[in-house]
Design an enzyme around this catalytic site. Structure first.
Site, PDB file in Angstrom:
ATOM      1  N   TYR A 188       9.859  48.794  34.546  1.00 45.32           N
ATOM      2  CA  TYR A 188       8.604  48.595  33.835  1.00 45.32           C
ATOM      3  C   TYR A 188       7.728  47.622  34.595  1.00 45.32           C
ATOM      4  O   TYR A 188       8.164  46.947  35.521  1.00 45.32           O
ATOM      5  CB  TYR A 188       8.854  48.101  32.406  1.00 45.32           C
ATOM      6  CG  TYR A 188       9.271  46.651  32.298  1.00 45.32           C
ATOM      7  CD1 TYR A 188       8.350  45.664  31.924  1.00 45.32           C
ATOM      8  CD2 TYR A 188      10.578  46.250  32.562  1.00 45.32           C
ATOM      9  CE1 TYR A 188       8.728  44.335  31.815  1.00 45.32           C
ATOM     10  CE2 TYR A 188      10.965  44.929  32.453  1.00 45.32           C
ATOM     11  CZ  TYR A 188      10.042  43.971  32.076  1.00 45.32           C
ATOM     12  OH  TYR A 188      10.419  42.652  31.974  1.00 45.32           O
ATOM     13  N   LYS A 213      12.596  45.037  38.519  1.00 43.15           N
ATOM     14  CA  LYS A 213      12.085  44.838  37.161  1.00 43.15           C
ATOM     15  C   LYS A 213      12.535  46.001  36.273  1.00 43.15           C
ATOM     16  O   LYS A 213      11.767  46.909  35.939  1.00 43.15           O
ATOM     17  CB  LYS A 213      10.564  44.706  37.177  1.00 43.15           C
ATOM     18  CG  LYS A 213       9.978  44.059  35.927  1.00 43.15           C
ATOM     19  CD  LYS A 213       8.503  43.749  36.119  1.00 43.15           C
ATOM     20  CE  LYS A 213       7.853  43.172  34.880  1.00 43.15           C
ATOM     21  NZ  LYS A 213       8.315  41.816  34.565  1.00 43.15           N
ATOM     22  N   HIS A 221      26.669  58.962  33.584  1.00 38.38           N
ATOM     23  CA  HIS A 221      26.324  57.748  34.323  1.00 38.38           C
ATOM     24  C   HIS A 221      25.687  58.053  35.672  1.00 38.38           C
ATOM     25  O   HIS A 221      24.773  57.355  36.105  1.00 38.38           O
ATOM     26  CB  HIS A 221      27.571  56.876  34.511  1.00 38.38           C
ATOM     27  CG  HIS A 221      27.987  56.129  33.277  1.00 38.38           C
ATOM     28  ND1 HIS A 221      28.414  56.756  32.140  1.00 38.38           N
ATOM     29  CD2 HIS A 221      28.007  54.800  33.005  1.00 38.38           C
ATOM     30  CE1 HIS A 221      28.701  55.855  31.215  1.00 38.38           C
ATOM     31  NE2 HIS A 221      28.463  54.654  31.715  1.00 38.38           N
ATOM     32  N   ARG A 259      23.603  63.273  29.127  1.00 36.73           N
ATOM     33  CA  ARG A 259      24.107  61.919  29.347  1.00 36.73           C
ATOM     34  C   ARG A 259      25.293  61.917  30.324  1.00 36.73           C
ATOM     35  O   ARG A 259      26.315  62.549  30.102  1.00 36.73           O
ATOM     36  CB  ARG A 259      24.539  61.285  28.026  1.00 36.73           C
ATOM     37  CG  ARG A 259      24.797  59.784  28.159  1.00 36.73           C
ATOM     38  CD  ARG A 259      25.220  59.165  26.839  1.00 36.73           C
ATOM     39  NE  ARG A 259      25.200  57.703  26.906  1.00 36.73           N
ATOM     40  CZ  ARG A 259      26.143  56.957  27.473  1.00 36.73           C
ATOM     41  NH1 ARG A 259      27.203  57.542  28.025  1.00 36.73           N
ATOM     42  NH2 ARG A 259      26.046  55.643  27.497  1.00 36.73           N
ATOM     43  N   GLU A 293      15.356  31.099  36.869  1.00 33.47           N
ATOM     44  CA  GLU A 293      14.022  31.360  36.333  1.00 33.47           C
ATOM     45  C   GLU A 293      14.099  31.343  34.820  1.00 33.47           C
ATOM     46  O   GLU A 293      15.159  31.103  34.237  1.00 33.47           O
ATOM     47  CB  GLU A 293      13.481  32.695  36.841  1.00 33.47           C
ATOM     48  CG  GLU A 293      14.339  33.891  36.480  1.00 33.47           C
ATOM     49  CD  GLU A 293      13.856  35.185  37.115  1.00 33.47           C
ATOM     50  OE1 GLU A 293      12.660  35.267  37.446  1.00 33.47           O
ATOM     51  OE2 GLU A 293      14.676  36.114  37.259  1.00 33.47           O
ATOM     52  N   ARG A 350       4.624  46.194  43.055  1.00 35.49           N
ATOM     53  CA  ARG A 350       5.972  45.818  42.599  1.00 35.49           C
ATOM     54  C   ARG A 350       6.615  46.969  41.825  1.00 35.49           C
ATOM     55  O   ARG A 350       7.828  47.194  41.936  1.00 35.49           O
ATOM     56  CB  ARG A 350       5.925  44.554  41.750  1.00 35.49           C
ATOM     57  CG  ARG A 350       7.304  44.027  41.390  1.00 35.49           C
ATOM     58  CD  ARG A 350       7.261  42.666  40.726  1.00 35.49           C
ATOM     59  NE  ARG A 350       6.588  42.715  39.429  1.00 35.49           N
ATOM     60  CZ  ARG A 350       6.399  41.643  38.651  1.00 35.49           C
ATOM     61  NH1 ARG A 350       6.814  40.440  39.052  1.00 35.49           N
ATOM     62  NH2 ARG A 350       5.776  41.759  37.488  1.00 35.49           N
ATOM     63  N   LEU A 360      13.084  37.479  39.794  1.00 31.74           N
ATOM     64  CA  LEU A 360      12.007  38.441  39.964  1.00 31.74           C
ATOM     65  C   LEU A 360      10.870  37.767  40.716  1.00 31.74           C
ATOM     66  O   LEU A 360      10.500  36.632  40.396  1.00 31.74           O
ATOM     67  CB  LEU A 360      11.510  38.924  38.600  1.00 31.74           C
ATOM     68  CG  LEU A 360      10.425  39.995  38.637  1.00 31.74           C
ATOM     69  CD1 LEU A 360      10.989  41.321  39.129  1.00 31.74           C
ATOM     70  CD2 LEU A 360       9.795  40.161  37.264  1.00 31.74           C
TER      71      LEU A 360
END
Length: 287
Positions: A33, A147, A102, A100, A180, A52, A205
């Site tokens: 995101y 991210k 992995h 579904r 962070e 990014r 990040l």
């Protein structure tokens, strides 16, 4: 006024926006995101935020769901429909809908794209009284530079901070160093006047606001050092503050209940917030 979201090619009522139950973002947190701030109808740091996003997608080997130019159009159209003046544009890309498993889907899957907006108060240069942070162990995975939507450790840290009366959590690694915040980058100002923030590596990040603030520090001829700093060093610092697209530059006046410096907003954090607000006022206007 109706509030709109963008979901895979359609602008829809926010209350009815949805994705498929087997979207891999929902099932496996297999997605990334990005958040871009909006100030007085202007996008703040749009280009580095989209850069990014591109990096995060490449790191997870997820393709772009639309072209970069098309994404820019979607952002602006959603802002227009929602009459967004001050707030945030949230965008999320997942690997898409698949049975579904992995492992990555073996058949071609189109990535999913969702955008929403949020209205916030117009951020002013005055930082107010500052905020408190609460230290928490850093239990995240080893690729915090991506991210991703997998934010459960951040959620737990932020909740612990809020339950203690703090605004933000500062994550502390096994060596006692602050990495962070749960949703921000962490900074301190030493007694000698040096600005210190952790270097960008897989442990944090690379914040876009952080990057812009580095340029502002250089223009002000402030001494900036990128290195780890311990929680103990932070508690002995002259000043501390956090940065992010949502917090801009927000002074930290307490860590774990102990005052930072004299417990008041420091001159350096105040000046940097003023300069960053001035920078954000020069963002790209959206018509």
């Amino acid at each position: 006024m109706a509030r709109y979201a963008y979901v895979n090619g359609r602008y829809v009522d926010h209350r009815e926006a949805s994705v498929h139950i087997e979207d891999r973002g929902y099932q496996l947190a297999d997605g990334v995101y990005e958040v871009v701030g909006v100030r007085a109808g202007k996008l703040v740091d749009e280009t580095p935020h989209i850069d990014r996003l591109d990096r995060s997608l490449r790191e997870l080997r997820i393709g772009w769901p639309v072209s970069r130019n098309t994404l820019g159009f979607i952002i602006r159209e959603l802002m227009r429909r929602n009459r967004l003046r001050d707030g945030l544009v949230y965008m999320q890309v997942t690997r898409g809908v698949a049975r579904r498993d992995h492992a990555f889907p073996t058949a071609p899957v189109k990535p999913s794209l969702v955008l929403t907006t949020k209205t916030t108060k117009h951020i002013v240069a005055d930082p107010g009284p500052g905020v408190a942070v609460k230290s928490q162990p850093d239990i995240r995975w080893g690729r915090c530079d991506i991210k991703t939507v997998a934010l459960l450790p951040n959620v737990l840290a932020k909740q612990a901070a809020r339950e203690s009366g703090a605004y933000e959590a500062w994550l502390v690694d096994a060596k006692g160093c602050v990495t962070e915040g749960a949703s921000t980058n962490a900074w301190i100002v030493t007694g000698e006047g040096e600005l210190v923030t952790r270097q960008t590596d897989n442990g944090i990040l690379a914040g876009i606001t952080r990057h812009t603030l580095k340029s502002i520090c250089n223009s002000l001829q402030l001494k900036l050092v990128e290195r780890p700093f311990t929680l103990a060093e932070a508690k002995e610092a002259k000043e501390a503050f956090i940065t992010s697209a949502t917090s801009f530059v927000t002074p930290v006046v307490k860590i774990d209940g102990d005052p930072v410096g004299d417990g008041k907003v420091g001159a350096t954090a105040r000046r940097l917030r003023e300069e960053y607000v001035r920078f954000s006022d020069e963002g790209e206007a959206v018509t």
